[in-house]
Enzyme design. Structure first.
Site, PDB file in Angstrom:
ATOM      1  N   GLY B  54       3.646  -1.552   7.314  1.00 37.97           N
ATOM      2  CA  GLY B  54       3.843  -1.833   8.703  1.00 37.97           C
ATOM      3  C   GLY B  54       2.159  -1.676   8.906  1.00 37.97           C
ATOM      4  N   SER B  55       2.252  -2.316  10.446  1.00 42.35           N
ATOM      5  CA  SER B  55       0.962  -2.110  10.291  1.00 42.35           C
ATOM      6  C   SER B  55       0.473  -0.892  10.826  1.00 42.35           C
ATOM      7  CB  SER B  55       0.834  -3.665  12.088  1.00 42.35           C
ATOM      8  OG  SER B  55       1.587  -4.655  11.746  1.00 42.35           O
ATOM      9  N   GLY B  56      -1.550  -1.558  11.707  1.00 41.89           N
ATOM     10  CA  GLY B  56      -1.904   0.131  12.505  1.00 41.89           C
ATOM     11  C   GLY B  56      -2.815   0.534  10.812  1.00 41.89           C
ATOM     12  N   HIS B  57      -2.743  -0.571   9.536  1.00 40.81           N
ATOM     13  CA  HIS B  57      -3.480   0.201   8.364  1.00 40.81           C
ATOM     14  C   HIS B  57      -4.805  -0.877   8.001  1.00 40.81           C
ATOM     15  CE1 HIS B  57      -0.617   2.763   7.425  1.00 40.81           C
ATOM     16  NE2 HIS B  57       0.490   2.053   7.022  1.00 40.81           N
ATOM     17  N   LYS B 105       4.619  -1.996  -1.175  1.00 37.22           N
ATOM     18  CA  LYS B 105       4.239   0.064  -1.205  1.00 37.22           C
ATOM     19  C   LYS B 105       5.338   0.409  -1.592  1.00 37.22           C
ATOM     20  CE  LYS B 105       1.169  -0.036   2.619  1.00 37.22           C
ATOM     21  NZ  LYS B 105       1.107  -0.858   3.268  1.00 37.22           N
ATOM     22  N   ASP B 110       9.240  -0.483   2.950  1.00 38.19           N
ATOM     23  CA  ASP B 110       9.426  -2.105   2.465  1.00 38.19           C
ATOM     24  C   ASP B 110      10.100  -1.791   1.034  1.00 38.19           C
ATOM     25  OD1 ASP B 110       6.652  -1.738   4.221  1.00 38.19           O
ATOM     26  OD2 ASP B 110       6.125  -0.673   3.103  1.00 38.19           O
ATOM     27  N   HIS B 219      -0.287   7.821   7.311  1.00 37.07           N
ATOM     28  CA  HIS B 219       1.223   7.304   8.585  1.00 37.07           C
ATOM     29  C   HIS B 219       1.195   8.664   9.288  1.00 37.07           C
ATOM     30  CE1 HIS B 219       2.917   4.855   5.523  1.00 37.07           C
ATOM     31  NE2 HIS B 219       2.881   3.892   6.224  1.00 37.07           N
TER      32      HIS B 219
END
Lengths: 332, 332
Positions: B54-57, B105, B110, B219
């Protein structure tokens, strides 16, 4: 106020101590942490470069101490200038016999205290030159300055001057390079939300949920005006246009495009700003030959960004490309 | 919600486009931005390494694409796994004939989507191996996982595996190195304030002014427990002790000490955390032979930090020291 600190009075000393421990391959604390200095300073025959100013803008300045950039950084209390004593001590410690350049952001306290330190150093026989960074196009005078403020463009001044010193330029030549960057670099910032200074304990200003502060400085001091929140592309236009105009950039110009985060804005948002600025520059026939995106000159955890353009010439591009080894900037 | 975005639906695509433009010396967008890939991929005869999630990291994972680390990164929507298609496309694109390692991860989405992509790639004749990063000691199962979550330790897995691939190790050898890092790396995080996912528009959880969330994931998913806000040193103890215990570290051990920011915490606070962790480790006879401090695995603008320890052996230390050229990590 929730912060990962022990007590406001110890923030700077403990952060400097931690920084020097984490980067002991590059730097060491000078005079018990009064300043941060290159491990191998003084470098014999090289012009020494000292910068500094209020803390809270990390990684500026200590993050830029190392080969190819600064020889020492002098941190003041949060958002407060360091006194002349540690500036003088750092100046002495980096003097390798070729003189020392002070890179000073244009804030009244910094200007006075660096000036005093320079006079004391000269009295000890150290040749000191100074340059004043004043890249912020937002305001002519401010709460903290006479004239324009020094903001993110400082990183580019430190990089170019550091590279010039490293290749063996004289103090006059390094000073000329620094002044050439200053003459060709302009910035404009925006804040979406304020930061909280540890000693104050409350946010430094208030913004409604639908407004942003345009032309903000790096201390949360007021900018040009509050405007309604809008899209990233429109905000980017409001940062880019005054900078392009102030530099008088024409079709065919070559620039370094630097999108700087104020501390609390995700990297992805900085890249969204970068994207639109890049598209707009291409439309205007201006080539972004070099780029920098990230949190380099912050205001604690302030949410916002600034946009900086440096007009490049062949030498400034080469100096940017020269190797640099610091905690916050590494390349080459 | 005030963010420098145009619309939630375009955040990832525009950020990836901006990232690739800002770092065009290192990377290019693959398949119209479905993934980010090394400029010189595929590298003939080298094991290819793909990660994603996921993006945002950010800077994870695209910030670690480049020589000595990842060959490609596949970004999903914010906090949501990428589908098998772009993972498969990236796997194809980095295959230099020596096979491809997936670094995943441990989140259910994922794991499933990388597994599907690996099966499809194998059906096309590409040899794929996978490793699962699960360094978070905070919880055994969570909202998003069976077993422990993969958090900041991922960076250290990507660095070691990337260095092993770069020196010419076989797929089996690179996989062994990655699994050795995974077996020896543990993390624990804390949040002071939540982040806001663009699509949601409201903070992902609530904390009172005097409480923090211990054992938080990346998250904003719940951690171990809410505890009263206290000093940075005490918070650091709460992160460090479970990690040291879980690794079973004894006097004489050598570690890499990694203090990671969650996005909205000033660098100075991370150095205050680092300082105390370093002092505590020294008291315990554990040597922090290598260090990393900064925002590397974030949760948008969440305020907080995580602490990661990697038990070093001679080879892992050497692999860490190998040169790396990526947007977010450069050394050597």
């Amino acid at each position: 106020m929730k912060k990962l600190i022990n007590t406001p009075a110890h923030v700077v000393a403990e952060a400097v101590e931690g920084f020097c421990l984490a980067h002991e391959d590059l730097v060491r604390p000078g005079d018990g942490g009064a300043y941060v200095i290159r491990q191998d300073a003084p470098v014999r025959g090289k012009v020494g470069i000292v910068s500094g100013g209020g803390s809270g803008h990390e990684p500026l300045h200590a993050g830029f101490v190392g080969k190819g950039m600064l020889d020492a950084a002098v941190p003041g209390p949060v958002f407060t200038s360091p006194t002349p004593d540690p500036i003088l001590a750092a100046t002495r410690a980096v003097d390798g016999g070729a003189g020392v350049l002070h890179i000073v952001k244009n804030y009244t306290g910094d200007v006075l205290n660096f000036e005093t330190a320079a006079e004391l150093a000269e009295a000890e026989g150290i040749t000191v030159a100074s340059v004043l960074v004043n890249d912020d196009v937002a305001v002519e005078d401010s709460l903290f300055t006479a004239g324009r403020r020094g903001v993110a463009g400082t990183v580019l001044v430190e990089k170019a001057a550091g590279a010039a010193a490293e290749r063996g330029d004289s103090l006059a030549q390094v000073t000329e390079v620094a002044n050439r960057v200053i003459a060709n670099v302009r910035s404009m910032g925006v804040a979406l939300a304020a930061c909280t200074v540890p000693h104050a304990g409350v946010p430094s200003f208030e913004l409604d949920e639908d407004e942003i502060e345009l032309g903000i400085g790096i201390h949360g001091e007021p900018g040009r005006r509050k405007v309604a929140m809008t899209t990233a592309d429109r905000v980017t236009d409001m940062l880019l246009d005054p900078v392009v105009r102030d530099l008088g950039l024409q079709r065919g110009a070559e620039v370094l495009l630097f999108v700087n985060g104020m501390g609390g804005t995700p990297l992805s948002e900085l890249h969204i700003v970068y994207r639109h600025a890049r598209i707009r520059l291409e439309e205007a026939g201006i080539r972004a030959a070099r780029s920098l995106v990230g949190n380099y000159v912050t205001a604690l955890e302030m949410q916002g960004a600034s946009l900086t353009l440096l007009r490049l010439d062949d030498e400034l591009r080469e100096l940017w490309d020269e190797p640099v080894r610091t905690a916050a900037l590494v390349h080459g």
